[in-house]
Design an enzyme around this catalytic site. Structure first.
Site, PDB file in Angstrom:
ATOM      1  N   LYS B  75       0.821  -1.162   0.009  1.00  0.00           N
ATOM      2  CA  LYS B  75       0.033   0.021  -0.076  1.00  0.00           C
ATOM      3  C   LYS B  75       0.825   1.208  -0.065  1.00  0.00           C
ATOM      4  CE  LYS B  75      -3.848   2.101   2.680  1.00  0.00           C
ATOM      5  NZ  LYS B  75      -4.835   2.002   3.809  1.00  0.00           N
ATOM      6  N   SER B 150      -9.704   2.466   2.986  1.00  0.00           N
ATOM      7  CA  SER B 150      -8.885   3.191   2.165  1.00  0.00           C
ATOM      8  C   SER B 150      -7.955   2.242   1.233  1.00  0.00           C
ATOM      9  CB  SER B 150      -8.018   4.059   2.928  1.00  0.00           C
ATOM     10  OG  SER B 150      -7.222   3.282   3.983  1.00  0.00           O
ATOM     11  N   SER B 174     -10.306   0.250   7.266  1.00  0.00           N
ATOM     12  CA  SER B 174      -9.881   0.226   5.982  1.00  0.00           C
ATOM     13  C   SER B 174      -9.033  -1.110   5.317  1.00  0.00           C
ATOM     14  CB  SER B 174      -8.659   1.450   5.755  1.00  0.00           C
ATOM     15  OG  SER B 174      -9.350   2.763   6.115  1.00  0.00           O
TER      16      SER B 174
END
Lengths: 95, 480, 475
Positions: B75, B150, B174
């Site tokens: 990420k 997210s 998330s």
């Protein structure tokens, strides 16, 4: 607790954000919307609960007083927006 | 097909030389290239190929450790030395990190292969991956729908099998929510289990990294590599890391599962409810005992979270000022102009909203009513769980009140926030939580949430794994 | 004329740790810009603070030496504001629960009186970097080497009522932090910075509005700045105006204070506990260990000098105000030298020579051992006190040891009593007029005779002996 346009401008400046006058109305509305969600807190009876700053009950760990970092200033300054003479540069500040 | 193998299977395959890390990596890079989901912000092909070749030479020597040569997607919130690290924001679009996050170092030291940095909601603020400077990510099951956020890019990448696993972060859901919406397995461990050093901070007392994989077994394998004490992170727990793969096969007979009555009220979509209830029945059939519990402060998690997180983030994001790195506006005429324009031009709308909410809530006169009060509510939420865990071992429920929604369909922040209702309290209490695929509604995946007491990752993984032995949801794929 | 001044001082004392308070970068002074600012100090995305153990210990040393309450679980808080030399956009400090609470310190005033000054609190925080405005025309240059250096902010109660008291307090704290070895006290390098909060009021009124004075880097300027400010405020109030609460910078060249177009203008610091750090727990064991490791503090030492060594309060105050001086003095005393004589030499000849040559006592060309030797030669009558001063000068210039110099210069005091007697007889017989005047009652002439004898003996006669024999022969 409802914010007016002026208060929103104040808060924005506090956070060094600028809001165009054309967007101010909209921003104020959005923020007030979120605030009404937050204001629900006021209705909760928290009794004598202590505020919880951390989910884990730990104390701060202490580090030995040793110099462990090398000089990486060259690499660090390579990615800086503006440098000169080994310094980071910003527009002149008047004190 | 290589991409349909689990990590456990890929490790075996590499060991027995069924294929090489280079072949595996090239395969994934090609799939990434063909993908239109916008799951990646940067694809580090050259570096990946180099890492793969290196991994192959280690594998050839015969003394490779578990994850050598396994590719992964990282990420874009984790600092990676020499590689762009953007946090999904224009503010860091030009930021080539000069250092590695502890997590990046750990995975590198396993000789894994980083395929690239995945797309995400800007600075981890969002539940749909629509807040990224780099454009929205699409849900592989229905490209008109959101993947969740997210960690939307990571979830979409794993679900569409363009990466065997991805790292994610979870501050209010998330990892779990995108895992649920994309039909994969996502784990947020106990706060303090994985180092936060080098993980760009959103809300420091809530943020936690975790693995996003297809199976619970894979999750355990990855957690072994990610977990551990880090002396550079003061909030890192000095607790030993067990072998999370060891007890996956324990029987669930006698396991006490708590169902919070507050989680099954009107707001819950009927399709989601159906899937969850069926999953619970499956657990009953495995010998678990279902007990109703109460988490009375559940609803209060929303206002509490949406004060604590913005407060912490408003301060965490002050360092983005155009002075030492990142975006700087053109021709600033004075210091104030530098700050105001760099920050206003560099940050997206949702980020600016949360910064302002936080600045307001911490400002003079409001601290007690908002921040302090929210932390008190946090204590109450934590106590709710403590009480519940006296009677049950694991708590279960939905992850998201609805399946994946249409891109662009939720325009106002508050509606988006309300959808976090099932995940937020877990972060507030610092507990571990998982989302595992449990079924479909309208052809969209639905995740089942498992919540454990502090440091009960082994139990959670065991519980999840047993479900995946009995059901097939986790094997469903939106691609061939 | 009935204006009262109320002064409180905020002192920022840089702690002399090797590394920064929250990172492992070096704190050494004078490095090339930004070479001692690591990722944590620069506030890169994702970096985190870890607390330096030594900084905590040093804060505790201070707290224990002012008999302060120690908060066993203190909290670090973020002070949020924007300034280019503050990399994170917040300073990690302590707000509601500082590590050191209420304490006291006593100060000596000029008239010899003692005054007790309260210390409100002392807390740990990180220093900011440096902004240099004159390196470029259109830019301000930022050096972050100093960012993250540990500071102990010591806040006094508003107990001082004039500039001299404020200076006495500042000097006492300055001496104390060096005594307990937590700060090098170098005001030129910025290791010890005093800000003064000054207000005035008419006797009996409530506290007036205060102004904060900054940018003061010497005790002399501290006194000047405070006095200027008091005058300024009184002028304003007597003209019917009111004092604005603001920060004012002291300009030592123009000798004036001016309002700072402040980075902190109307700032709302939005303090909240830093979520990257946990409460700092202090155990009884640690406190005990630190207490044991503290040296004898100035106040205790002074008392001992007065009671055990018989020195005057004034002398004891001077000798104990700096640790290096006290240490030097004690070496001499511990070897058995007379306390009063040693005190006179250290505060007199030695101090004068050090000042004249701008040398610190630790760099004195005459060591404590050597000064002891000199004093011994006075005590054992080898040389007179007067001659000793000459020997001192020669020692200072590096002409050898005490005995070497005495030998080489032939400075030994006369010991031959017969020879002395005959010299005295000569002097008497050569000055019969003065003898008569003396016998007639002009007792002051004794000095004249002593002078003559000393001249005749080239200063080598023992003055006491000369006096004694002269008295015998003249009366």
């Amino acid at each position: 607790m409802s914010l007016d346009n002026n208060k929103v401008k104040e808060i924005a400046y506090l956070a060094r954000l600028s809001i165009e006058n054309s967007e101010l109305e909209q921003s104020t509305k959005e923020l007030n919307n979120i605030l009404s969600l937050m204001d629900q807190l006021g209705e909760i009876d928290t009794g004598d609960a202590e505020p919880m700053a951390h989910p884990l009950e730990m104390s701060q760990r202490l580090r030995d007083d040793q110099v462990t970092e090398d000089d990486l200033s060259e690499e660090f300054q390579e990615i800086a927006p503006k440098t000169g003479n080994n310094h980071f540069l910003v527009p002149t500040v008047i004190e | 097909m290589m991409h349909n193998l689990t990590i456990a299977e890929q490790i075996k395959g590499l060991k027995s030389r069924d294929f090489s890390s280079l072949e595996l990596t090239e395969h994934y890079l090609s799939r990434i290239d063909d993908s239109e989901l916008n799951a990646f912000i940067s694809v580090t092909s050259e570096q990946a190929l180099t890492q793969a070749k290196m991994a192959d030479s280690i594998l050839a020597k015969g003394n490779a450790s578990g994850l050598t040569g396994i590719p992964y997607a990282h990420k874009d919130i984790f600092c990676t030395k020499g590689v762009k690290t953007s946090a999904g924001s224009k503010m860091l679009d030009s930021f080539i990190s000069p250092y590695d996050a502890t997590l990046s170092e750990k995975l590198n030291s396993q000789n894994m292969v980083m395929l690239g940095k995945t797309n995400m909601d800007e600075f981890a603020m969002g539940s749909s991956n629509e807040n990224s400077y780099y454009g929205s990510v699409k849900n592989p099951w229905d490209t008109k729908k959101v993947p969740g956020g997210s960690s939307g890019g990571s979830a979409a990448a794993v679900a569409s099998r363009i990466s065997p696993f991805a790292t994610g972060t979870d501050t209010g859901g998330s990892i779990r929510q995108p895992a649920s919406l994309c039909g994969i397995t996502g784990l947020k461990p106990t706060y303090g289990r994985i180092s936060r050093y080098g993980m760009i901070a959103y809300a420091s007392s809530l943020d936690q990294a975790g693995p996003m994989t297809r199976t619970a077994e894979d999750s355990a394998i990855i957690l072994n590599a990610m977990a551990g004490f880090d002396e550079r992170d003061s909030t890192s727990a000095n607790k030993s890391v067990p072998d999370y793969t060891k007890n996956l096969s324990k029987s669930l007979k006698g396991l006490k599962i708590g169902l919070p009555k507050e989680y099954f009220s009107e707001g819950l979509d009927k399709g989601v409810e159906r899937v969850i209830i069926q999953a619970i029945k499956d657990y009953e059939a495995m010998g678990a005992e279902i007990i109703e519990v109460s988490l009375p402060n559940s609803m209060n998690a929303i206002p509490a979270y949406y004060i604590v997180a913005p407060c912490e983030c408003s301060s965490n994001l002050s360092r983005f000022d155009g002075v030492r790195y990142g975006y700087r506006c053109d021709d600033p005429k004075d210091l104030n102009d530098l700050y105001l324009r760099s920050r206003s031009e560099g940050f997206g709308d949702e980020v600016k909203r949360r910064i302002m909410i936080g600045a307001y809530a911490l400002s003079a006169g409001y601290y007690d009513a908002y921040y302090l009060k929210a932390q008190k509510v946090r204590q109450l939420i934590s106590e709710d769980f403590k009480k519940a865990f006296k009677e049950v071992d694991v708590i279960m429920g939905p992850v998201s009140p609805t399946p994946a929604f249409e891109l662009g369909s939720i325009k106002d922040s508050v509606s988006m926030y309300l959808a976090d209702i099932y995940t937020l309290s877990v972060n507030l209490a610092g507990l571990p939580g998982m989302s595992i695929p449990a079924g479909f509604s309208d052809n969209l995946p639905i995740g089942l949430q498992l919540i454990g007491n502090h440091w009960s990752e082994e139990l959670l993984l065991n519980t999840a794994h047993q479900f995946q032995l009995k059901t097939d949801w986790h094997n469903a794929s939106p691609v061939d | 004329m009935t204006w009262e001044t109320v002064i409180g001082l905020e002192i920022h004392s840089q702690l002399k740790t090797k590394s920064k308070i929250f990172s492992g970068a070096s704190t050494a002074f004078g490095a090339t810009a930004n070479t001692q600012a690591c990722a944590v100090d620069l506030g890169f995305p994702g970096v985190l603070p870890v607390l330096n153990q030594e900084a905590v210990k040093m804060a505790l040393r201070f707290g224990l030496s002012i008999n302060a309450t120690i908060n066993k679980n203190s909290i670090f808080a973020r002070k949020n504001y924007f300034y280019p030399d503050l990399p994170k956009g917040y300073q990690i400090s302590q707000f509601e629960i500082p590590i050191v609470g209420n304490g006291v310190i006593d100060i000596s005033l000029e008239d010899g009186e003692n005054k007790i000054v309260g210390i409100t609190r002392a807390h740990l925080e990180e220093d900011a970097g440096k902004s240099i405005h004159d390196m470029y025309d259109e830019f301000t240059a930022i050096d972050l080497n100093r960012a993250g250096t540990p500071l102990l902010e010591i806040v006094s109660d508003p107990d001082m009522s004039n500039a001299k008291e404020a200076v006495a307090y500042a000097k006492k704290i300055h001496a104390l932090v060096q005594y307990i070895d937590i700060c090098d006290g170098n005001m030129q390098e910025g290791s010890f910075r005093c800000d003064a909060n000054v207000s005035v009021r008419k006797h009996g009124d409530k506290l007036g509005t205060r102004a904060e004075l900054k940018n003061i880097n010497s005790f002399k300027f501290l006194e000047k700045a405070i006095n200027l400010e008091v005058e300024r405020q009184i002028d304003i109030l007597e003209d019917g105006g009111s004092v604005v609460q603001e920060t004012r910078l002291y300009d030592s060249i123009k000798n004036e204070t001016r309002s700072m177009r402040s980075k902190e203008e109307a700032n709302d610091y939005r303090y909240f506990p830093d979520p990257d750090l946990l409460p700092v727990a202090i155990s009884e064991e640690v406190l005990l260990e630190i207490k044991k490791s503290l040296p004898e503090l100035p106040t205790e030492k002074k008392l001992r000098f007065v009671e055990k060594l018989g020195l005057s309060s004034y002398d004891a105050e001077i000798l104990t105000s700096q640790k290096e001086v006290a240490d030097y003095f004690e070496i001499i005393i511990n070897k058995g030298a007379d306390a009063k004589l040693s005190a006179n030499w250290v505060m007199g000849e030695l101090s004068a020579a050090l000042n004249k040559n701008q040398v610190e006592i630790n760099d004195s060309p005459i060591s404590a051992n050597e000064l002891f030797s000199l004093i011994s030669r006075i005590t054992d009558s080898t040389i007179s006190g007067k001659i000793a001063k000459d020997v001192f000068k020669l020692m200072w210039e590096g002409n050898g040891s005490v005995d070497e110099i005495i030998e080489k210069q032939g400075l030994k005091q006369m010991t031959d009593t017969n020879a002395l007697e005959s010299i005295i007889d000569d002097v008497i017989s050569n000055n019969l007029d003065q003898v008569q005047q003396f016998r007639d009652g002009n007792l002051k002439l004794l000095g004249f005779f002593v002078g003559q004898v000393m001249k005749a003996t080239q200063g080598k006669a023992n003055p006491k002996q000369v006096n004694q024999v002269l008295n015998e022969k003249l009366t």
